[in-house]
Design a protein around this motif. Structure first.
Motif, mmCIF file in Angstrom:
data_model
loop_
_atom_site.group_PDB
_atom_site.id
_atom_site.type_symbol
_atom_site.label_atom_id
_atom_site.label_comp_id
_atom_site.label_asym_id
_atom_site.label_seq_id
_atom_site.Cartn_x
_atom_site.Cartn_y
_atom_site.Cartn_z
ATOM 1 N N THR A 282 0.834 -1.204 0.000
ATOM 2 C CA THR A 282 0.000 0.000 0.000
ATOM 3 C C THR A 282 0.865 1.248 0.000
ATOM 4 O O THR A 282 0.573 2.224 -0.706
ATOM 5 N N ARG A 283 1.928 1.228 0.785
ATOM 6 C CA ARG A 283 2.830 2.383 0.826
ATOM 7 C C ARG A 283 3.375 2.713 -0.565
ATOM 8 O O ARG A 283 3.382 3.876 -0.993
ATOM 9 N N LEU A 284 3.814 1.699 -1.281
ATOM 10 C CA LEU A 284 4.386 1.930 -2.610
ATOM 11 C C LEU A 284 3.329 2.413 -3.590
ATOM 12 O O LEU A 284 3.611 3.241 -4.465
ATOM 13 N N ALA A 285 2.090 1.919 -3.466
ATOM 14 C CA ALA A 285 1.020 2.400 -4.341
ATOM 15 C C ALA A 285 0.743 3.877 -4.092
ATOM 16 O O ALA A 285 0.506 4.644 -5.039
ATOM 17 N N LEU A 286 0.777 4.309 -2.831
ATOM 18 C CA LEU A 286 0.549 5.724 -2.518
ATOM 19 C C LEU A 286 1.676 6.595 -3.066
ATOM 20 O O LEU A 286 1.442 7.704 -3.561
ATOM 21 N N LEU A 287 2.909 6.092 -2.994
ATOM 22 C CA LEU A 287 4.027 6.850 -3.565
ATOM 23 C C LEU A 287 3.942 6.891 -5.088
ATOM 24 O O LEU A 287 4.283 7.914 -5.714
ATOM 25 N N ASP A 288 3.496 5.796 -5.713
ATOM 26 C CA ASP A 288 3.218 5.826 -7.160
ATOM 27 C C ASP A 288 2.226 6.938 -7.479
ATOM 28 O O ASP A 288 2.392 7.692 -8.448
ATOM 29 N N ALA A 289 1.175 7.011 -6.677
ATOM 30 C CA ALA A 289 0.107 7.980 -6.916
ATOM 31 C C ALA A 289 0.638 9.418 -6.862
ATOM 32 O O ALA A 289 0.306 10.254 -7.716
ATOM 33 N N ILE A 290 1.477 9.692 -5.874
ATOM 34 C CA ILE A 290 2.038 11.037 -5.751
ATOM 35 C C ILE A 290 2.914 11.365 -6.961
ATOM 36 O O ILE A 290 2.820 12.453 -7.550
ATOM 37 N N GLU A 291 3.753 10.418 -7.359
ATOM 38 C CA GLU A 291 4.670 10.664 -8.480
ATOM 39 C C GLU A 291 3.922 10.838 -9.788
ATOM 40 O O GLU A 291 4.263 11.716 -10.599
ATOM 41 N N LEU A 292 2.886 10.033 -10.038
ATOM 42 C CA LEU A 292 2.122 10.170 -11.278
ATOM 43 C C LEU A 292 1.404 11.514 -11.316
ATOM 44 O O LEU A 292 1.412 12.206 -12.356
ATOM 45 N N ALA A 293 0.793 11.913 -10.199
ATOM 46 C CA ALA A 293 0.122 13.218 -10.153
ATOM 47 C C ALA A 293 1.115 14.353 -10.374
ATOM 48 O O ALA A 293 0.831 15.317 -11.104
ATOM 49 N N HIS A 294 2.295 14.233 -9.776
ATOM 50 C CA HIS A 294 3.329 15.256 -9.951
ATOM 51 C C HIS A 294 3.785 15.338 -11.409
ATOM 52 O O HIS A 294 3.939 16.432 -11.968
ATOM 53 N N SER A 295 3.996 14.200 -12.044
ATOM 54 C CA SER A 295 4.455 14.192 -13.434
ATOM 55 C C SER A 295 3.418 14.800 -14.368
ATOM 56 O O SER A 295 3.763 15.547 -15.292
ATOM 57 N N LEU A 296 2.150 14.481 -14.150
ATOM 58 C CA LEU A 296 1.091 15.072 -14.978
ATOM 59 C C LEU A 296 1.029 16.579 -14.800
ATOM 60 O O LEU A 296 0.708 17.311 -15.746
ATOM 61 N N GLU A 299 4.727 18.150 -16.416
ATOM 62 C CA GLU A 299 5.075 17.936 -17.814
ATOM 63 C C GLU A 299 3.962 18.472 -18.717
ATOM 64 O O GLU A 299 2.785 18.246 -18.459
ATOM 65 N N ALA A 300 4.352 19.147 -19.786
ATOM 66 C CA ALA A 300 3.363 19.784 -20.654
ATOM 67 C C ALA A 300 2.580 18.776 -21.488
ATOM 68 O O ALA A 300 1.408 18.981 -21.789
ATOM 69 N N GLU A 301 3.224 17.682 -21.887
ATOM 70 C CA GLU A 301 2.587 16.704 -22.757
ATOM 71 C C GLU A 301 2.396 15.384 -22.017
ATOM 72 O O GLU A 301 3.259 14.959 -21.232
ATOM 73 N N LEU A 302 1.267 14.711 -22.291
ATOM 74 C CA LEU A 302 0.952 13.465 -21.617
ATOM 75 C C LEU A 302 2.029 12.394 -21.812
ATOM 76 O O LEU A 302 2.443 11.756 -20.829
ATOM 77 N N PRO A 303 2.517 12.139 -23.035
ATOM 78 C CA PRO A 303 3.569 11.115 -23.179
ATOM 79 C C PRO A 303 4.804 11.402 -22.337
ATOM 80 O O PRO A 303 5.406 10.482 -21.771
ATOM 81 N N ASP A 304 5.193 12.684 -22.246
ATOM 82 C CA ASP A 304 6.352 13.043 -21.431
ATOM 83 C C ASP A 304 6.079 12.789 -19.950
ATOM 84 O O ASP A 304 6.967 12.336 -19.215
ATOM 85 N N ALA A 305 4.865 13.066 -19.512
ATOM 86 C CA ALA A 305 4.507 12.846 -18.116
ATOM 87 C C ALA A 305 4.559 11.363 -17.768
ATOM 88 O O ALA A 305 5.097 10.977 -16.722
ATOM 89 N N LEU A 306 4.010 10.530 -18.645
ATOM 90 C CA LEU A 306 4.001 9.095 -18.379
ATOM 91 C C LEU A 306 5.412 8.523 -18.403
ATOM 92 O O LEU A 306 5.747 7.648 -17.598
ATOM 93 N N GLN A 307 6.239 9.027 -19.320
ATOM 94 C CA GLN A 307 7.619 8.549 -19.389
ATOM 95 C C GLN A 307 8.391 8.930 -18.131
ATOM 96 O O GLN A 307 9.171 8.130 -17.590
ATOM 97 N N ALA A 308 8.181 10.163 -17.642
ATOM 98 C CA ALA A 308 8.873 10.614 -16.432
ATOM 99 C C ALA A 308 8.457 9.771 -15.230
ATOM 100 O O ALA A 308 9.296 9.333 -14.426
ATOM 101 N N TYR A 309 7.158 9.532 -15.105
ATOM 102 C CA TYR A 309 6.654 8.680 -14.013
ATOM 103 C C TYR A 309 7.237 7.280 -14.101
ATOM 104 O O TYR A 309 7.705 6.716 -13.100
ATOM 105 N N ASP A 310 7.223 6.714 -15.295
ATOM 106 C CA ASP A 310 7.713 5.355 -15.505
ATOM 107 C C ASP A 310 9.179 5.236 -15.097
ATOM 108 O O ASP A 310 9.571 4.309 -14.371
#
Length: 440
Positions: A282-296, A299-310
């Motif tokens: 659960t802890r790691l899922a919450l940290l995933d959530a924070i990072e994905l929200a931050h990247s979106l 980052e100006a473009e969706l592909p760049d945001a997803l790549q940064a999160y990944d």
């Protein structure tokens, strides 16, 4: 942007909260196939490091989570009538309560949370700009994309079963029992004021030797109650979660070569799993959530945001999953370690991820002396207070029962107006791993 999260667990809800906090204009829907409050399992354990992230990211939900959590102090390792202590502490919260807190907060912020809805075909989500797969280790969304994520599954050797008990453990407890068929053990910690989580594990030879492979859940649970009667103090084990019987499982590690493909991104157990002896899912899922929200947000473009999160989260997860594999292997070869004296066995278990300095062993031995254990507990109390003050907690000194009562009243109160979007969110630091069950 229109975002749909498939799966309504803590990771999905917390991503929705984090994203709406940063940009209130996002159109976010969370789709969950089960009814509100339904969840597998019993409790979630975590440490101060997760609270630090939660308070930085969204103080409102962080306060509610902390208020509903129980504090456990010390860990104890039991074998027969002997007990050895590990001087650590942590927090735990019932999974259903965590979902209630996060669902309420997401709804406050304008997230559309839908229950009783199952997604079998992504065509019905064709109007979504982004699909976030939060539907667990057996993710249907991930499977619908064939091999595009490069999924690798590795199954562990030992069977385990996730149970509850009406004994409320004041400490995180490891109990090891020798049977004619071999060793069997459990990990237990408080989930609420009335219930504890209890995970039972053994080698496959022991499992078959005890007949647990053929007994139904009810009879198997009764047998486990007899085996662990001393550690449970005569209390019952609970084999029903969500009205369904618990089942023996084998842990499956999930790894993916990439976490994004087209407009689909993986989060939480859909992207990765770590062995339950680390207690970090659960802890790691919450940290995933924070990072994905931050990247979106950044980052100006969706592909760049997803790549940064990944890139960021997969890099952070690599050492975590390596440590989890080490932990799993240690417990899969437990018989060898149990040949040691219990004090040395407990130390070996606590440092199973790597070598430690000699002072750690001396501190461990000192912890077995009651007066020195109290001193160490007081030092831990001071550390908790310092960390709580640093992150802005306001309910210092309030006991867990009062905190839970406060949270229950808050959950029943009318929802306040949505919070404004975060205009300049702090980027959460890259996730530095610590063992939740051993070093929170």
């Amino acid at each position: 942007m229109k975002i749909v999260c498939v799966g309504g667990g803590p990771g999905a809800l917390y991503f929705a909260i984090s994203a709406k906090r940063r940009d209130a204009g996002l159109d976010i829907t969370v789709i969950e196939r089960d009814p509100p409050g339904a969840t597998y399992g019993w409790g979630v354990g975590y440490g101060d490091n997760l609270l630090d992230h939660l308070y930085r990211n969204d103080p409102d939900s962080a306060r509610a989570v902390r208020a509903a959590s129980a504090l456990w102090q010390d860990q104890e390792v039991r074998s027969g009538e002997r007990t050895v202590y590990l001087g650590r502490y942590g927090y735990s919260i019932a999974r259903a309560t965590l979902l209630d807190v996060l669902t309420r907060r997401a709804t406050e912020l304008g997230v559309d949370v839908q229950h009783h809805r199952k997604v079998d075909d992504l065509a019905e989500l064709a109007d979504a700009d982004l699909i976030v797969a939060c539907d667990g280790a057996n993710s249907r969304v991930r499977q619908l994309h064939g091999d595009h994520f490069g999924t690798h599954l590795e199954v562990g050797r030992n069977p385990y079963i996730w149970l509850g008990t009406d004994k409320v453990f004041p400490r995180f407890t490891f109990a090891f029992e020798s049977t004619p068929a071999g060793w069997i053990w459990f990990y237990a910690y408080p989930s609420s004021a009335e219930i504890s989580t209890c995970v039972v594990e053994c080698a496959p030879e022991t499992w078959r030797g005890l007949g647990l492979d053929t007994l139904d859940t009810a009879d198997g649970v009764r047998l486990l109650e007899q085996i662990f009667a001393s550690a449970l103090d005569g209390h019952a084990l609970l084999g029903q979660s969500r009205g369904e019987p618990a089942r023996w499982q084998h842990f499956t590690e999930v790894r993916n070569a990439t976490w994004c493909h087209d407009n689909v991104v993986l989060l939480g157990d859909a992207a990765h799993t770590t062995h339950y002896t680390l207690g970090s899912g659960t802890r790691l899922a919450l940290l995933d959530a924070i990072e994905l929200a931050h990247s979106l947000y950044t980052e100006a473009e969706l592909p760049d945001a997803l790549q940064a999160y990944d890139e960021r989260r997969r890099a952070a997860l690599h050492p975590v999953q390596a440590a989890a594999r080490t932990s799993m292997a240690w417990f899969e070869h437990l018989d060898h370690h149990l040949e040691q004296d219990l004090v040395d066995f407990a130390y070996a278990m606590s440092v199973r991820q790597g070598a430690q300095g000699p002072w750690r062993y001396q501190l461990h031995r000192a912890t077995q002396v009651p007066v020195l254990r109290r001193v160490r507990r007081e030092a831990g109390r001071g550390r908790r207070r310092y960390l709580a003050l640093r992150r802005g907690e306001t309910a210092l000194g309030t006991d867990s029962a009062t905190r839970r009562a406060t949270t229950t009243a808050a959950l029943a109160a009318p929802a306040p107006a949505p919070a404004p979007a975060v205009t300049a969110p702090d980027r959460a630091a890259p996730a530095t791993w610590t063992t939740e069950l051993v070093e929170p």
